[in-house]
Design a protein around this motif. Sequence first.
Motif, short mmCIF file in Angstrom:
data_model
loop_
_atom_site.label_atom_id
_atom_site.label_comp_id
_atom_site.label_asym_id
_atom_site.label_seq_id
_atom_site.Cartn_x
_atom_site.Cartn_y
_atom_site.Cartn_z
N LEU A 94 -11.41 -8.93 16.82
CA LEU A 94 -11.46 -8.86 18.27
C LEU A 94 -12.87 -8.44 18.69
O LEU A 94 -13.40 -7.46 18.18
N ARG A 95 -13.45 -9.23 19.60
CA ARG A 95 -14.75 -8.88 20.18
C ARG A 95 -14.59 -8.90 21.69
O ARG A 95 -13.98 -9.83 22.24
N THR A 96 -15.13 -7.88 22.37
CA THR A 96 -15.00 -7.83 23.81
C THR A 96 -16.34 -7.57 24.49
O THR A 96 -17.27 -7.03 23.87
N LYS A 97 -16.38 -7.95 25.76
CA LYS A 97 -17.55 -7.74 26.59
C LYS A 97 -17.04 -7.26 27.95
O LYS A 97 -16.12 -7.85 28.52
N TYR A 98 -17.64 -6.22 28.47
CA TYR A 98 -17.22 -5.63 29.73
C TYR A 98 -18.09 -6.23 30.83
O TYR A 98 -19.26 -5.91 30.95
N ILE A 99 -17.49 -7.12 31.64
CA ILE A 99 -18.29 -7.88 32.61
C ILE A 99 -18.21 -7.31 34.03
O ILE A 99 -19.06 -7.63 34.85
N LYS A 100 -17.21 -6.50 34.31
CA LYS A 100 -17.09 -5.82 35.59
C LYS A 100 -16.48 -4.45 35.34
O LYS A 100 -15.68 -4.29 34.41
N PRO A 101 -16.81 -3.48 36.17
CA PRO A 101 -16.22 -2.15 35.96
C PRO A 101 -14.72 -2.15 36.23
O PRO A 101 -14.23 -2.89 37.08
N VAL A 102 -14.03 -1.31 35.48
CA VAL A 102 -12.61 -1.09 35.70
C VAL A 102 -12.50 0.27 36.37
O VAL A 102 -12.69 1.31 35.73
N PHE A 103 -12.23 0.27 37.67
CA PHE A 103 -12.12 1.52 38.41
C PHE A 103 -10.77 2.16 38.15
O PHE A 103 -9.76 1.48 37.94
N VAL A 104 -10.76 3.48 38.15
CA VAL A 104 -9.53 4.23 37.92
C VAL A 104 -8.49 3.77 38.95
O VAL A 104 -8.80 3.50 40.10
N ASP A 105 -7.25 3.66 38.49
CA ASP A 105 -6.07 3.22 39.24
C ASP A 105 -5.99 1.71 39.39
O ASP A 105 -5.10 1.21 40.09
N THR A 106 -6.85 0.97 38.72
CA THR A 106 -6.75 -0.49 38.71
C THR A 106 -5.64 -0.92 37.76
O THR A 106 -5.65 -0.53 36.60
N PRO A 107 -4.69 -1.74 38.24
CA PRO A 107 -3.70 -2.29 37.30
C PRO A 107 -4.37 -3.37 36.44
O PRO A 107 -5.04 -4.25 36.96
N LEU A 108 -4.21 -3.27 35.13
CA LEU A 108 -4.81 -4.23 34.20
C LEU A 108 -3.73 -4.98 33.44
O LEU A 108 -2.75 -4.39 33.00
N THR A 109 -3.95 -6.27 33.26
CA THR A 109 -3.06 -7.09 32.45
C THR A 109 -3.88 -7.76 31.36
O THR A 109 -4.84 -8.48 31.66
N PRO A 110 -3.55 -7.52 30.08
CA PRO A 110 -4.22 -8.24 28.99
C PRO A 110 -3.62 -9.64 28.87
O PRO A 110 -2.41 -9.82 28.98
N ARG A 111 -4.49 -10.62 28.66
CA ARG A 111 -4.05 -12.01 28.54
C ARG A 111 -4.87 -12.70 27.45
O ARG A 111 -5.96 -12.27 27.10
N GLY A 112 -4.34 -13.82 26.98
CA GLY A 112 -5.05 -14.63 26.00
C GLY A 112 -4.56 -16.05 26.04
O GLY A 112 -3.47 -16.33 26.53
N VAL A 113 -5.38 -16.94 25.51
CA VAL A 113 -4.99 -18.34 25.36
C VAL A 113 -5.50 -18.83 24.01
O VAL A 113 -6.64 -18.52 23.61
N VAL A 114 -4.66 -19.54 23.29
CA VAL A 114 -5.03 -20.08 21.99
C VAL A 114 -6.01 -21.24 22.22
O VAL A 114 -5.70 -22.19 22.94
N THR A 115 -7.20 -21.14 21.62
CA THR A 115 -8.22 -22.19 21.76
C THR A 115 -8.34 -23.06 20.53
O THR A 115 -8.89 -24.15 20.60
#
Length: 163
Positions: A94-115
């Motif tokens: 797994l490799r990740t890049k943080y492209i926008k800040p995640v502000f506290v209390d933001t609901p986050l959903t992890p997602r993926g698509v098979v490429t």
Amino acid sequence: MPDGSPLPDLAVGAELSGPTRPLTMERVEWYSIGMLSAASGVRQGVQRNIHTDQEYAASQGLPAAIADGMHSTNWLSAMMAHHFGGHYLTSGELRTKYIKPVFVDTPLTPRGVVTAREEGPDGVTYRLDVWCEDADGVKLTVGDAAVTVTASVSVSASAGGDA
């Protein structure tokens, strides 16, 4: 993916997701304390920084405190472990890049698509684009993942809960 489940058999384009969870200040503080305590060997208190203190974050020009990027990376990893079980634990990447800040209390959903789905002598390797998005579907963390599924892995993972 509990023990005894059939091996994942996903086509290119298959979508994965994990639970939507708010990234609360309490969760951010737990993470902050855990990392510092583990590093020092002594239980630490919550430090004042852009992750754990709204006023300090504002003094640094931020509209709110921001979560450490590893939160979203951990939630992506939990999604992969939930869908691929021991295969992800033994052969996952797994490799990740943080492209926008995640502000506290933001609901986050992890997602993926098979490429990609590659048959090989060791099993089937799946390659995925992965990301965490907010309630509006805006991607905040992006990355890629890979996992090889073999018939010989018997380790199961029940990740994907409250990681």
